[in-house]
Enzyme design. Structure first.
Site, PDB file in Angstrom:
ATOM      1  N   LYS A  85      75.970  -3.538  22.144  1.00 34.11           N
ATOM      2  CA  LYS A  85      75.676  -3.201  20.747  1.00 34.11           C
ATOM      3  C   LYS A  85      76.447  -1.953  20.309  1.00 34.11           C
ATOM      4  O   LYS A  85      75.855  -0.954  19.888  1.00 34.11           O
ATOM      5  CB  LYS A  85      74.170  -3.011  20.549  1.00 34.11           C
ATOM      6  CG  LYS A  85      73.371  -4.273  20.880  1.00 34.11           C
ATOM      7  CD  LYS A  85      71.902  -4.129  20.603  1.00 34.11           C
ATOM      8  CE  LYS A  85      71.129  -5.419  20.801  1.00 34.11           C
ATOM      9  NZ  LYS A  85      70.971  -5.856  22.200  1.00 34.11           N
ATOM     10  N   VAL A 207      63.855 -16.817  21.963  1.00 30.54           N
ATOM     11  CA  VAL A 207      63.113 -18.040  22.314  1.00 30.54           C
ATOM     12  C   VAL A 207      62.150 -17.734  23.460  1.00 30.54           C
ATOM     13  O   VAL A 207      62.481 -16.982  24.367  1.00 30.54           O
ATOM     14  CB  VAL A 207      64.121 -19.144  22.757  1.00 30.54           C
ATOM     15  CG1 VAL A 207      63.443 -20.211  23.579  1.00 30.54           C
ATOM     16  CG2 VAL A 207      64.795 -19.740  21.532  1.00 30.54           C
ATOM     17  N   GLY A 211      58.458 -15.415  21.227  1.00 26.31           N
ATOM     18  CA  GLY A 211      57.727 -16.301  20.306  1.00 26.31           C
ATOM     19  C   GLY A 211      58.565 -17.284  19.523  1.00 26.31           C
ATOM     20  O   GLY A 211      58.026 -18.114  18.795  1.00 26.31           O
TER      21      GLY A 211
HETATM   22  P1  XMP Z   1      64.163 -12.577  26.349  1.00 32.39           P
HETATM   23  O1  XMP Z   1      63.639 -12.116  27.657  1.00 32.39           O
HETATM   24  O2  XMP Z   1      63.335 -12.162  25.188  1.00 32.39           O
HETATM   25  O3  XMP Z   1      65.564 -11.822  26.249  1.00 32.39           O
HETATM   26  O4  XMP Z   1      64.490 -14.048  26.332  1.00 32.39           O
HETATM   27  C1  XMP Z   1      66.379 -11.821  25.131  1.00 32.39           C
HETATM   28  C2  XMP Z   1      67.664 -11.102  25.405  1.00 32.39           C
HETATM   29  O5  XMP Z   1      68.377 -11.009  24.209  1.00 32.39           O
HETATM   30  C3  XMP Z   1      68.551  -9.638  23.867  1.00 32.39           C
HETATM   31  N1  XMP Z   1      68.171  -9.557  22.482  1.00 32.39           N
HETATM   32  C4  XMP Z   1      68.984  -9.308  21.504  1.00 32.39           C
HETATM   33  N2  XMP Z   1      70.265  -9.008  21.537  1.00 32.39           N
HETATM   34  N3  XMP Z   1      70.225  -8.950  19.188  1.00 32.39           N
HETATM   35  C5  XMP Z   1      70.885  -8.825  20.366  1.00 32.39           C
HETATM   36  O6  XMP Z   1      72.088  -8.530  20.379  1.00 32.39           O
HETATM   37  C6  XMP Z   1      68.928  -9.239  19.096  1.00 32.39           C
HETATM   38  O7  XMP Z   1      68.367  -9.393  18.038  1.00 32.39           O
HETATM   39  C7  XMP Z   1      68.288  -9.408  20.329  1.00 32.39           C
HETATM   40  N4  XMP Z   1      67.030  -9.718  20.609  1.00 32.39           N
HETATM   41  C8  XMP Z   1      66.988  -9.812  21.964  1.00 32.39           C
HETATM   42  C9  XMP Z   1      67.675  -8.802  24.726  1.00 32.39           C
HETATM   43  O8  XMP Z   1      68.327  -7.589  25.009  1.00 32.39           O
HETATM   44  C10 XMP Z   1      67.536  -9.693  25.929  1.00 32.39           C
HETATM   45  O9  XMP Z   1      68.633  -9.485  26.799  1.00 32.39           O
END
Ligand code: XMP
Length: 259
Positions: A85, A207, A211
């Protein structure tokens, strides 16, 4: 060098997968590197790419372990995305990009809040030269994202617009390889998809544990689903990844059939 966006399409078609593994292992785990390598081999037939973030970077270091994960992902035929990011001034962003690319990463995530000139422009220029990809945060998946991504921005498009709409337009104008929109807000995926005119892919985290519904996200227009804990916490991560792969591929087939 082939563009990142084309490479991930190939990987996705080859495995019939739209799932990107978020390799967020607990950083305090013993034998973290070995566990990461093992997980990659367990899910390699069911995912089309791997995403790595600070969970691995901080404990292992870029060249102390993360580079080996990237190298192994490549040997398995999987592109690797660094979820850094980027959100600093351009010269600093460029240094970070240079080092992540040196470690073999194929794409990075960037924050549009820093803007173009002396912000993300140097990174886009450098990444294009290197055949690497950049994914623009457009609407994050967590609850608090509303506090910023809904805020009106004055960005030279006439009336003020919610930030995520401006970011989607920037992703298109900047020729980004992807726009990231949380699967937790499928209605935003629909809106962003319209702005992107099919020229930029949508990457959706959120996902499962956060939620978001896989089927809703794909139906709304998500091209790739970034999934971490639903795979990592499963008793059998290989089976969990395979089940997600199958569901996402079927949902994408239904979407194609409906258009
Ligand atoms: P989970 O465990 O929730 O992990 O399936 C999700 C992964 O995605 C990343 N993440 C984001 N990365 N924008 C991003 O660039 C987002 O809005 C965002 N939301 C989740 C999080 O760091 C994890 O690796």
């Amino acid at each position: 060098m082939e563009k990142f966006a084309d490479r991930i399409v190939k990987s996705s078609k080859k495995r019939r997968s739209k799932i990107i593994l978020a390799l967020d292992l607990n950083p305090s785990t013993s034998n973290l590197l070995d566990k990461g390598l093992k997980l990659l081999s367990q899910v390699s037939q069911s995912v089309c790419a791997v995403k790595i973030n600070r969970h691995m970077l901080l404990p292992l270091g870029l060249f102390g372990g993360v580079e080996r994960l990237v190298d192994y992902a490549h040997r398995l035929g999987l592109p690797a995305i660094m979820d850094c990011k980027l959100n600093d001034i351009g010269s600093t962003n460029r240094v970070m990009a240079e080092w992540f690319f040196k470690a073999g990463f194929d794409a990075l995530t960037v924050s549009p809040y820093v803007g173009w000139e002396e912000g993300l422009e140097p990174v886009f220029r450098f990444s294009k030269e290197q055949g690497k990809g950049l994914l623009v945060l457009t609407y994050m998946s967590h609850k608090g994202a509303e506090q910023t991504f809904e805020r009106a921005l004055l960005a030279g498009y006439g009336k003020p617009k919610p930030a995520y709409k401006v970011f989607a337009r920037w992703a298109l104008e900047w020729k980004a390889d992807g726009a990231i929109v949380g699967a937790t807000r499928p209605e935003k995926i629909v809106e962003v998809k319209r702005i992107l005119k099919g020229e930029v892919s949508i990457y959706s985290p959120g996902v499962g544990v956060q939620g978001g519904s896989l089927e809703e996200a794909v139906k709304s227009g998500a091209d790739y689903l970034i999934v971490g804990r639903s795979i990592l916490r499963a008793e059998n991560p290989g089976e969990a990844a395979e089940s997600l792969r199958e569901r996402a591929w079927k949902a994408a087939g239904r979407r194609r059939g409906a258009t």
